[in-house]
Scaffold this motif. Structure first.
Motif, mmCIF file in Angstrom:
data_model
loop_
_atom_site.group_PDB
_atom_site.id
_atom_site.type_symbol
_atom_site.label_atom_id
_atom_site.label_comp_id
_atom_site.label_asym_id
_atom_site.label_seq_id
_atom_site.Cartn_x
_atom_site.Cartn_y
_atom_site.Cartn_z
ATOM 1 N N THR A 132 -1.484 14.330 -26.529
ATOM 2 C CA THR A 132 -2.914 14.168 -26.227
ATOM 3 C C THR A 132 -3.530 13.047 -27.043
ATOM 4 N N PHE A 133 -3.265 13.048 -28.349
ATOM 5 C CA PHE A 133 -3.885 12.048 -29.218
ATOM 6 C C PHE A 133 -3.272 10.660 -29.020
ATOM 7 N N LYS A 134 -2.047 10.607 -28.579
ATOM 8 C CA LYS A 134 -1.408 9.308 -28.348
ATOM 9 C C LYS A 134 -1.845 8.686 -27.028
ATOM 10 N N ASN A 135 -2.009 9.517 -26.001
ATOM 11 C CA ASN A 135 -2.191 8.990 -24.647
ATOM 12 C C ASN A 135 -3.604 9.104 -24.074
ATOM 13 N N TRP A 136 -4.381 10.053 -24.536
ATOM 14 C CA TRP A 136 -5.678 10.293 -23.903
ATOM 15 C C TRP A 136 -6.878 9.993 -24.792
ATOM 16 N N VAL A 137 -6.792 10.334 -26.052
ATOM 17 C CA VAL A 137 -7.936 10.168 -26.953
ATOM 18 C C VAL A 137 -8.012 8.728 -27.457
ATOM 19 N N THR A 138 -9.198 8.130 -27.385
ATOM 20 C CA THR A 138 -9.356 6.766 -27.876
ATOM 21 C C THR A 138 -9.991 6.720 -29.265
ATOM 22 N N ASP A 139 -10.803 7.730 -29.582
ATOM 23 C CA ASP A 139 -11.513 7.744 -30.863
ATOM 24 C C ASP A 139 -11.714 9.183 -31.324
ATOM 25 N N VAL A 140 -11.836 9.356 -32.642
ATOM 26 C CA VAL A 140 -12.122 10.668 -33.222
ATOM 27 C C VAL A 140 -13.336 10.538 -34.129
ATOM 28 N N LEU A 141 -14.274 11.461 -33.950
ATOM 29 C CA LEU A 141 -15.487 11.492 -34.761
ATOM 30 C C LEU A 141 -15.475 12.761 -35.599
ATOM 31 N N ALA A 142 -15.497 12.616 -36.914
ATOM 32 C CA ALA A 142 -15.493 13.759 -37.833
ATOM 33 C C ALA A 142 -16.865 13.906 -38.470
ATOM 34 N N ASN A 143 -17.227 15.158 -38.783
ATOM 35 C CA ASN A 143 -18.564 15.403 -39.329
ATOM 36 C C ASN A 143 -18.605 15.454 -40.852
ATOM 37 N N SER A 144 -17.465 15.193 -41.498
ATOM 38 C CA SER A 144 -17.435 15.126 -42.962
ATOM 39 C C SER A 144 -16.113 14.502 -43.391
ATOM 40 N N GLN A 145 -16.062 14.084 -44.641
ATOM 41 C CA GLN A 145 -14.810 13.561 -45.182
ATOM 42 C C GLN A 145 -13.755 14.657 -45.245
ATOM 43 N N ALA A 146 -14.189 15.885 -45.524
ATOM 44 C CA ALA A 146 -13.250 17.010 -45.568
ATOM 45 C C ALA A 146 -12.613 17.240 -44.201
ATOM 46 N N THR A 147 -13.418 17.149 -43.154
ATOM 47 C CA THR A 147 -12.888 17.306 -41.799
ATOM 48 C C THR A 147 -11.908 16.183 -41.484
ATOM 49 N N LYS A 148 -12.248 14.976 -41.855
ATOM 50 C CA LYS A 148 -11.351 13.841 -41.600
ATOM 51 C C LYS A 148 -9.992 14.058 -42.267
ATOM 52 N N ARG A 149 -9.992 14.552 -43.495
ATOM 53 C CA ARG A 149 -8.726 14.755 -44.204
ATOM 54 C C ARG A 149 -7.827 15.761 -43.483
#
Length: 364
Positions: A132-149
Motif C-alpha cells: 500500500t505505502f509503496k504503490n498507492w500512498v503519495t504522502d503521509v501527514l503526521a500530527n506529532s513528532q511522536a507519531t512520525k517516529r
C-alpha cells in the motif's frame, strides 16, 4: 477567478475523536476557502450527523470493513465517484479506509493520496502495508513528532521519511476562549476537582483515575474526579469505582458536548493515556489555564512543558499523588502553570497558522 481544486476526506469512523475533529474542521476550512470538498463517511456516524447539513460539502456515504478493498464493486464505485469529482487530493484516516480508498484513488488517477496518521502506534510491517505505502500512498501527514517516529518504527523503508510531514492539530483559540460554558458543579470548601476527558477505552486508561481517587481518599485529600466521555468500558469502570469504594468521588458524566464545561470546572487536569497521537484535550486544558498532569510518553511532551505548564510522570499513582500534593501546597504554582500552558498553546497551535500550513502542504 481561478477555480480551486477538489479535495476528498475519507473517514469511516462511527464515533467522535481527535481524528474525526481534525477531518471535519479541515474539510470545513477548505470548503470555506472555495475548494470543492467531498467527504466520505459512514451512515449514522457522528461525522454523518455533523456533515449532512453542511451546504458547502458534498457528503458521500460509505461502508468500510477490513476486507472492503477486496470487493471489486465497492472499489469501482469509489473509483467512479473520485473520477466524477475530479479529485486532486484525497486525505484518508483509518488503516481500513486506507486500503480501499487509496486503491480506488490510484485507479481514479488522484494525484495526491495522503494518509493522515493521528495515532502514535507503530504501523505493522505486513505485506499489505508494504504494498500500500509503496504503490498507492503519495504522502503521509503526521500530527506529532511522536507519531512520525512510530510510522517507520517496524520498517525504516516502509515509506520515504522525507515525505512524512508533521503538522500539529489546529486549535481555534479565539473561538475556544470566547465559547460559553456551564460549570458542572461548584467545589466544596477545600475540595480539589480533578478533570479528565476521553473515550472510555483501554488506551485512555481511566482506571488510573479510580486508583488515584482511592489513594487520595486514603490520605484524607478532599477531592472529586469528573470524567467526561463515553465508551465500551463505562460499565466496567463504574463497577471498579464501586469495588474500591470511591463511587462518591468519581463521577462519570457521559458524552460531553462542550468540553469547556468540564475543563472550567476542574482545578487540575489529569490525562493517564497510554498513548496519544496529539492530545487535543491537553491543549484545550491549557487554554483554560489548568495545570496538567500526564504521562511522559507519545506526543504529550510536545504539548505539556514538564515543570512549567504541568508535570510529566510515569504510569505510577503515587507519583501522581505526589504532584497533586505539590500543587495543593503551592497554590500559586497552579496559577503559574496554567498561565504558562495558555501562552504556549495559544502561540504554537493556533488554527489560523496551522491550517495555512495544511493548505500549503496540500497544494504543494
Amino acid at each position: 477567478m481561478i477555480e480551486k481544486g477538489a479535495i476528498g476526506f475519507f473517514n469511516s469512523v462511527m464515533s467522535w475523536g481527535g481524528g474525526e475533529k481534525w477531518h471535519y474542521e479541515a474539510a470545513d476550512y477548505f470548503a470555506q476557502k472555495g475548494y470543492r470538498v467531498y467527504f466520505f463517511a459512514s451512515e449514522n456516524s457522528v461525522l454523518h450527523s455533523k456533515l449532512k447539513g453542511h451546504h458547502l460539502i458534498q457528503l458521500e456515504l460509505v461502508r468500510v470493513t477490513g476486507t472492503s478493498f477486496l470487493n471489486p464493486i465497492k472499489v469501482q464505485r469509489l473509483k467512479r465517484i473520485f473520477k466524477q469529482a475530479n479529485l486532486d487530493t484525497l486525505i484518508i484516516n483509518l488503516p481500513n479506509d486506507l486500503k480501499i480508498a487509496a486503491f480506488a484513488g490510484k485507479l481514479a488517477g488522484v494525484k495526491k493520496i495522503i494518509y493522515r496518521r493521528g495515532s502514535a502506534i507503530p504501523i505493522r510491517n505486513s505485506l499489505m502495508n508494504r504494498f500500500t505505502f509503496k504503490n498507492w500512498v503519495t504522502d503521509v501527514l503526521a500530527n506529532s513528532q511522536a507519531t512520525k517516529r512510530t510510522i517507520l518504527q517496524y520498517n525504516s523503508k516502509l515509506f520515504p521519511e522525507e515525505k512524512i510531514k508533521v503538522i500539529y492539530n489546529p486549535i481555534n483559540t479565539k473561538e475556544f476562549m470566547e465559547r460559553d460554558y456551564n460549570l458542572i458543579n461548584q467545589a466544596e470548601e477545600h475540595e480539589l476537582i480533578i478533570g479528565n476527558l476521553g473515550r472510555l477505552e483501554h488506551e485512555k486508561n481511566q482506571q488510573f483515575l479510580i486508583l488515584l481517587s482511592e489513594k487520595l481518599k486514603q490520605q484524607g485529600v478532599k477531592h472529586k474526579v469528573i470524567i467526561g466521555g463515553s465508551g465500551r468500558l463505562e460499565k466496567d469502570l463504574k463497577e471498579e469505582a464501586r469495588r474500591r469504594k470511591v463511587q462518591d468521588h468519581v463521577h462519570f458524566l457521559g458524552f460531553v458536548t462542550n468540553v469547556k464545561d468540564v475543563l472550567m470546572s476542574c482545578d487540575v487536569f489529569v490525562l493517564p493515556s497510554l498513548w496519544e497521537g496529539f492530545g487535543y484535550v491537553l491543549a484545550e486544558a491549557a487554554l483554560c489555564r489548568k495545570p496538567i498532569i500526564a504521562f511522559n510518553l507519545s506526543s504529550i511532551p510536545e504539548i505539556v512543558i514538564d515543570g512549567k505548564s504541568g508535570f510529566l510522570i510515569d504510569n505510577n499513582v503515587d507519583a501522581c499523588v505526589n504532584k497533586i500534593e505539590t500543587l495543593l501546597e503551592h497554590r500559586q504554582l497552579m496559577k503559574e502553570m496554567g498561565e504558562c500552558g495558555y501562552r504556549y498553546v495559544s502561540q504554537k497551535f493556533d488554527s489560523e497558522k496551522i491550517m495555512a500550513d495544511v493548505e500549503e502542504y496540500v497544494l504543494a
